[in-house]
Design a protein around this motif. Structure first.
Motif, PDB file in Angstrom:
ATOM      1  N   ASN A 405       0.355  -0.972   5.102  1.00 47.87           N
ATOM      2  CA  ASN A 405      -0.201  -1.894   4.112  1.00 47.87           C
ATOM      3  C   ASN A 405      -1.722  -1.932   4.189  1.00 47.87           C
ATOM      4  O   ASN A 405      -2.347  -1.233   4.998  1.00 47.87           O
ATOM      5  CB  ASN A 405       0.425  -3.285   4.236  1.00 47.87           C
ATOM      6  CG  ASN A 405       0.000  -4.030   5.494  1.00 47.87           C
ATOM      7  OD1 ASN A 405      -0.914  -3.616   6.214  1.00 47.87           O
ATOM      8  ND2 ASN A 405       0.665  -5.144   5.768  1.00 47.87           N
ATOM      9  N   TYR A 413       9.974  -1.591   2.989  1.00 44.14           N
ATOM     10  CA  TYR A 413      10.413  -2.107   1.689  1.00 44.14           C
ATOM     11  C   TYR A 413      11.731  -1.446   1.321  1.00 44.14           C
ATOM     12  O   TYR A 413      11.884  -0.231   1.405  1.00 44.14           O
ATOM     13  CB  TYR A 413       9.346  -1.804   0.631  1.00 44.14           C
ATOM     14  CG  TYR A 413       9.781  -2.028  -0.794  1.00 44.14           C
ATOM     15  CD1 TYR A 413      10.134  -3.288  -1.252  1.00 44.14           C
ATOM     16  CD2 TYR A 413       9.827  -0.960  -1.696  1.00 44.14           C
ATOM     17  CE1 TYR A 413      10.533  -3.491  -2.571  1.00 44.14           C
ATOM     18  CE2 TYR A 413      10.206  -1.155  -3.016  1.00 44.14           C
ATOM     19  CZ  TYR A 413      10.563  -2.420  -3.448  1.00 44.14           C
ATOM     20  OH  TYR A 413      10.958  -2.618  -4.737  1.00 44.14           O
ATOM     21  N   ILE A 471      -1.841  -7.426  -8.867  1.00 45.13           N
ATOM     22  CA  ILE A 471      -0.935  -6.674  -7.998  1.00 45.13           C
ATOM     23  C   ILE A 471      -1.748  -6.221  -6.798  1.00 45.13           C
ATOM     24  O   ILE A 471      -2.549  -5.284  -6.885  1.00 45.13           O
ATOM     25  CB  ILE A 471      -0.360  -5.441  -8.737  1.00 45.13           C
ATOM     26  CG1 ILE A 471       0.258  -5.843 -10.070  1.00 45.13           C
ATOM     27  CG2 ILE A 471       0.661  -4.718  -7.854  1.00 45.13           C
ATOM     28  CD1 ILE A 471       0.536  -4.665 -10.994  1.00 45.13           C
ATOM     29  N   GLY A 478       3.193  -8.338  -3.651  1.00 41.15           N
ATOM     30  CA  GLY A 478       3.397  -7.955  -5.034  1.00 41.15           C
ATOM     31  C   GLY A 478       2.929  -9.002  -6.028  1.00 41.15           C
ATOM     32  O   GLY A 478       2.292 -10.004  -5.685  1.00 41.15           O
ATOM     33  N   THR A 480       4.494 -11.412  -9.133  1.00 42.62           N
ATOM     34  CA  THR A 480       5.759 -11.929  -9.651  1.00 42.62           C
ATOM     35  C   THR A 480       5.497 -12.795 -10.870  1.00 42.62           C
ATOM     36  O   THR A 480       4.557 -13.590 -10.897  1.00 42.62           O
ATOM     37  CB  THR A 480       6.493 -12.765  -8.582  1.00 42.62           C
ATOM     38  OG1 THR A 480       6.730 -11.944  -7.439  1.00 42.62           O
ATOM     39  CG2 THR A 480       7.820 -13.273  -9.107  1.00 42.62           C
ATOM     40  N   LEU A 508       3.733   2.176  -7.551  1.00 39.32           N
ATOM     41  CA  LEU A 508       4.370   0.933  -7.988  1.00 39.32           C
ATOM     42  C   LEU A 508       5.895   1.002  -7.983  1.00 39.32           C
ATOM     43  O   LEU A 508       6.493   1.977  -8.447  1.00 39.32           O
ATOM     44  CB  LEU A 508       3.907   0.556  -9.392  1.00 39.32           C
ATOM     45  CG  LEU A 508       2.409   0.305  -9.582  1.00 39.32           C
ATOM     46  CD1 LEU A 508       2.137  -0.160 -11.000  1.00 39.32           C
ATOM     47  CD2 LEU A 508       1.877  -0.705  -8.570  1.00 39.32           C
ATOM     48  N   LYS A 559       9.051  -8.387 -10.683  1.00 44.07           N
ATOM     49  CA  LYS A 559       8.163  -8.228  -9.532  1.00 44.07           C
ATOM     50  C   LYS A 559       7.643  -6.800  -9.497  1.00 44.07           C
ATOM     51  O   LYS A 559       8.406  -5.845  -9.661  1.00 44.07           O
ATOM     52  CB  LYS A 559       8.905  -8.545  -8.233  1.00 44.07           C
ATOM     53  CG  LYS A 559       7.987  -8.573  -7.003  1.00 44.07           C
ATOM     54  CD  LYS A 559       8.698  -9.120  -5.776  1.00 44.07           C
ATOM     55  CE  LYS A 559       7.732  -9.243  -4.591  1.00 44.07           C
ATOM     56  NZ  LYS A 559       8.405  -9.788  -3.373  1.00 44.07           N
ATOM     57  N   VAL A 560       6.334  -6.661  -9.300  1.00 40.74           N
ATOM     58  CA  VAL A 560       5.687  -5.359  -9.202  1.00 40.74           C
ATOM     59  C   VAL A 560       5.008  -5.261  -7.844  1.00 40.74           C
ATOM     60  O   VAL A 560       4.195  -6.122  -7.491  1.00 40.74           O
ATOM     61  CB  VAL A 560       4.655  -5.156 -10.334  1.00 40.74           C
ATOM     62  CG1 VAL A 560       4.058  -3.755 -10.258  1.00 40.74           C
ATOM     63  CG2 VAL A 560       5.287  -5.400 -11.690  1.00 40.74           C
ATOM     64  N   ILE A 561       5.349  -4.207  -7.093  1.00 44.60           N
ATOM     65  CA  ILE A 561       4.871  -4.064  -5.721  1.00 44.60           C
ATOM     66  C   ILE A 561       4.132  -2.739  -5.588  1.00 44.60           C
ATOM     67  O   ILE A 561       4.642  -1.686  -5.974  1.00 44.60           O
ATOM     68  CB  ILE A 561       6.049  -4.105  -4.720  1.00 44.60           C
ATOM     69  CG1 ILE A 561       6.795  -5.423  -4.850  1.00 44.60           C
ATOM     70  CG2 ILE A 561       5.570  -3.899  -3.288  1.00 44.60           C
ATOM     71  CD1 ILE A 561       8.124  -5.432  -4.133  1.00 44.60           C
ATOM     72  N   ASP A 562       2.938  -2.782  -5.010  1.00 45.10           N
ATOM     73  CA  ASP A 562       2.171  -1.578  -4.699  1.00 45.10           C
ATOM     74  C   ASP A 562       2.535  -1.149  -3.274  1.00 45.10           C
ATOM     75  O   ASP A 562       2.325  -1.900  -2.316  1.00 45.10           O
ATOM     76  CB  ASP A 562       0.670  -1.877  -4.815  1.00 45.10           C
ATOM     77  CG  ASP A 562      -0.203  -0.641  -4.650  1.00 45.10           C
ATOM     78  OD1 ASP A 562       0.071   0.161  -3.742  1.00 45.10           O
ATOM     79  OD2 ASP A 562      -1.167  -0.483  -5.424  1.00 45.10           O
ATOM     80  N   THR A 563       3.086   0.059  -3.144  1.00 44.57           N
ATOM     81  CA  THR A 563       3.640   0.490  -1.851  1.00 44.57           C
ATOM     82  C   THR A 563       2.798   1.559  -1.167  1.00 44.57           C
ATOM     83  O   THR A 563       3.283   2.240  -0.256  1.00 44.57           O
ATOM     84  CB  THR A 563       5.059   1.051  -2.057  1.00 44.57           C
ATOM     85  OG1 THR A 563       4.973   2.248  -2.847  1.00 44.57           O
ATOM     86  CG2 THR A 563       5.963   0.052  -2.737  1.00 44.57           C
ATOM     87  N   ASN A 590      -7.434  -4.060  -7.548  1.00 44.98           N
ATOM     88  CA  ASN A 590      -6.031  -4.444  -7.673  1.00 44.98           C
ATOM     89  C   ASN A 590      -5.556  -4.234  -9.107  1.00 44.98           C
ATOM     90  O   ASN A 590      -6.323  -4.382 -10.056  1.00 44.98           O
ATOM     91  CB  ASN A 590      -5.836  -5.913  -7.295  1.00 44.98           C
ATOM     92  CG  ASN A 590      -5.981  -6.147  -5.798  1.00 44.98           C
ATOM     93  OD1 ASN A 590      -5.854  -5.212  -5.002  1.00 44.98           O
ATOM     94  ND2 ASN A 590      -6.245  -7.382  -5.407  1.00 44.98           N
TER      95      ASN A 590
END
Length: 603
Positions: A405, A413, A471, A478, A480, A508, A559-563, A590
């Motif tokens: 991270n 995740y 994000i 993430g 939301t 994403l 929900k959008v998550i940057d991995t 971001n």
């Protein structure tokens, strides 16, 4: 650099109850009379090799032996093959060919197939049984017509091939198709904009799909079957005039995508259309075929096989002669090929594969279900498939993605969940939809199902939710956004339209969580986009079948998550220009979830 890729699908640039118990645990031998049927593992898997160098695992098939024993084999149902064409005078096809085929190039009634793809598809659906030739189809008494649409792609030809006459009216003859097989697809390198005002052609396609699904055949409708795609590992695209192989790169390893699909089945506008029943592919072990695209829009899975050399592919019809099609003279890793004792004229093949095969195996299954109860409407067919599909690859754990991270910590995740049971009791997996098609269970269910088992269909208006939520880069937190949905509708499918600003879409993951708490991955992380639309996702349409049978009323969450913080890459390769990197730099700012819209198709 030699890359082995699958036989690609031809390319274009309720209160519901869970599944009924199986009819029987017994296995009935298939009717003899076809020399190759013993190797057609998709019909009855006994652990045979399909002329490859290894065997499958017994029991992983379409489970249709009892259906065939009862004589339910697609009689009275016409399937349209929209493909490269069909060799309608093939001796193992011609008895099932009815009037209606069109050569879209010259207007004749012979849909010339210069490739063989459509002919092999036709054989999987409806090759004649017990005639002493080759193998047989899933629905060996079904009617077939064909269109050589893929080499003749125009708007008018699309309309004709997909069920409209030249004067834009659905024909009402009994021999008109109730099943449309589409073993083709596209692999766009950037997200598509879904906006009818910008793309009236998309609106026309959607309206045709819906109209014929709902209104043809005096209201019983038709079913469109669609291959999910063959891009789990890699895909092909064009870059500055060069055809390139697009592949992932992570942890200093080529082709490493952390076990995740490199291209999601939700990328294609055809596949995000609710009226298309999207099918992923299984191999002879009952697991996902190595190439098969997957996603929340997959409805069911069906046999597609592997490559036919190291592991079984499909045994089906090929173009006649050892100088045409995929089976030609010469040595080959598949024992059927090259002019074998069983097939000296090379009229059959043991290497047909892809979701191009999974789709016709499903189309044949649907023809059998329809012939068991001709009164069933199109929604009833889908409902029966959802109820009777069986869990396959039961122990599949899903995919956990571990990444560093933004603070330098390793976090994990759950990028692809294992099998889940939704709030309505339906099993679902991103790879397999509701599961593997089970013909015997579906036919048994169809025999005792009323013509229209579901209440009248409801398609809700799009409901827009403004979000404007950042994000954060490389963070499980993430972004939301919640949407309150007031209509009391039972879900059959859910569509979402997205507007997101982000410069590295590969990073994403996009999730949708229902009011009942079911979590569906609309777009998996590490999808190999080459570019974006206006800096991200712009009115991008995504489809999920995961919530089937649940109540739509209540709070939905997106929900959008940057991995990723820039450690994974999308590469392109061409021998003339070497390797090209895409989206190599991490986003300096971001991203932003700007807004999203939700629509429910249900009752």
């Amino acid at each position: 650099m030699k890359i082995k890729t699958p036989l690609l699908a031809a390319s274009l640039i309720i209160a519901c109850t869970p599944a009924i118990a199986k009819i029987t645990d017994s296995t009935f031998p298939l009717v003899t009379g076809d020399p190759l049927v013993s190797q057609q593992w998709h019909l009855q898997n006994t652990g045979q090799t399909g002329f490859s160098q290894s065997s499958g695992v017994a029991g992983n098939d379409l489970d249709l032996d009892f259906t065939h024993l009862m004589g339910i084999k697609g009689r009275g149902i016409t399937v349209s093959i929209i493909d490269s064409g069909v060799e309608i005078d093939h001796p193992d096809l011609r008895t099932n060919v009815v009037d209606g085929s069109i050569n879209l190039g010259d207007g004749s009634n012979y849909p010339q197939d210069d490739d063989g793809h459509g002919t092999s598809v036709s054989g999987l659906i409806a090759a004649t049984e017990a005639n002493g030739l080759g193998g047989r189809g899933v629905a060996p008494h079904a009617n077939i017509i064909g269109f050589n649409y893929l080499p003749n792609q125009t708007v008018g030809n699309w309309l004709v091939a997909h069920g409209l006459s030249e004067d834009f009216r659905q024909l009402d003859r009994f021999t008109d198709p109730r099943v449309f097989n589409q073993s083709y697809g596209s692999t766009p390198a950037s997200p598509r904009v879904h906006d009818y005002s910008l793309d009236p052609w998309q609106e026309l396609q959607d309206s045709v799909y819906q109209d014929i699904t709902e209104n043809s055949h005096w209201g019983r409708g038709s079913v469109y079957v669609k291959s999910a795609g063959n891009s789990f590992e890699v895909y092909n695209a064009f870059y500055r005039g060069y055809r390139i192989l697009v592949l992932p790169y992570e942890n200093n390893q080529f082709f490493n995508n952390q076990g995740l699909p490199f291209h999601n089945a939700n990328i294609s506008s055809d596949n995000t259309n609710h009226w298309n029943l999207v099918v992923s592919a299984l191999n002879a072990e009952g697991k996902l075929s190595s190439y098969s695209s997957v996603g929340s829009n997959v409805f069911v899975a069906a046999p597609g096989g592997e490559f036919g050399e190291a592991a079984p592919a499909m045994v089906t019809i090929d173009l006649q002669g050892c100088d045409a099609g995929s089976n030609v003279a010469g040595e080959h890793g598949n024992a059927l090929h090259g002019g074998s004792e069983l097939d000296p004229n090379c009229d059959y093949t043991g290497t047909m594969n892809g979701t191009s095969s999974a789709a016709p195996n499903t189309s044949g299954a649907i023809a059998n279900i329809m012939s068991a109860n001709h009164a069933l409407d199109a929604r009833a067919i889908r409902h029966i498939l959802a109820q009777t599909a069986r869990k396959t690859d039961v122990e599949h754990p899903g995919v956990d993605l571990t990444f560093e991270n933004a603070n330098g910590e390793l976090v994990t995740y759950n990028a692809i969940p294992a099998w889940q049971t939704n709030a309505a009791g339906y099993n679902f997996h991103q790879y397999y939809g509701f599961g593997a098609v089970d013909v015997d269970d579906a036919v048994y269910k169809a025999l005792f199902t009323p013509a229209a088992p579901l209440p009248e269909q409801v398609i809700t208006p799009w409901q827009l939710q403004t979000a404007n939520v950042e994000i954060p880069d490389a963070s499980l937190v993430g972004a939301t956004s919640a949407l309150s949905f007031e209509q009391d509708v039972t879900v059959e499918a859910v569509q979402v339209k997205l507007n997101i600003d982000h410069s590295r879409l590969r990073d994403l993951a996009i999730e949708l969580i229902s009011p009942s708490g079911t979590r569906s991955i609309l777009m998996s992380a590490r999808t190999g986009w080459l570019s974006s639309t206006q800096g991200g996702y712009t009115d991008t349409l995504l489809l999920s079948n995961h919530f089937y049978g649940e109540s739509a009323k209540g709070e939905w969450q997106l929900k959008v998550i940057d991995t990723d913080k820039g450690n994974s890459f999308t590469l392109g390769y061409n021998a003339a220009i070497g390797l090209i990197g895409f989206n190599r730099d991490n986003n300096t700012e971001n991203g932003m979830l700007k807004d999203w819209s939700l629509r429910v198709i249900g009752h």
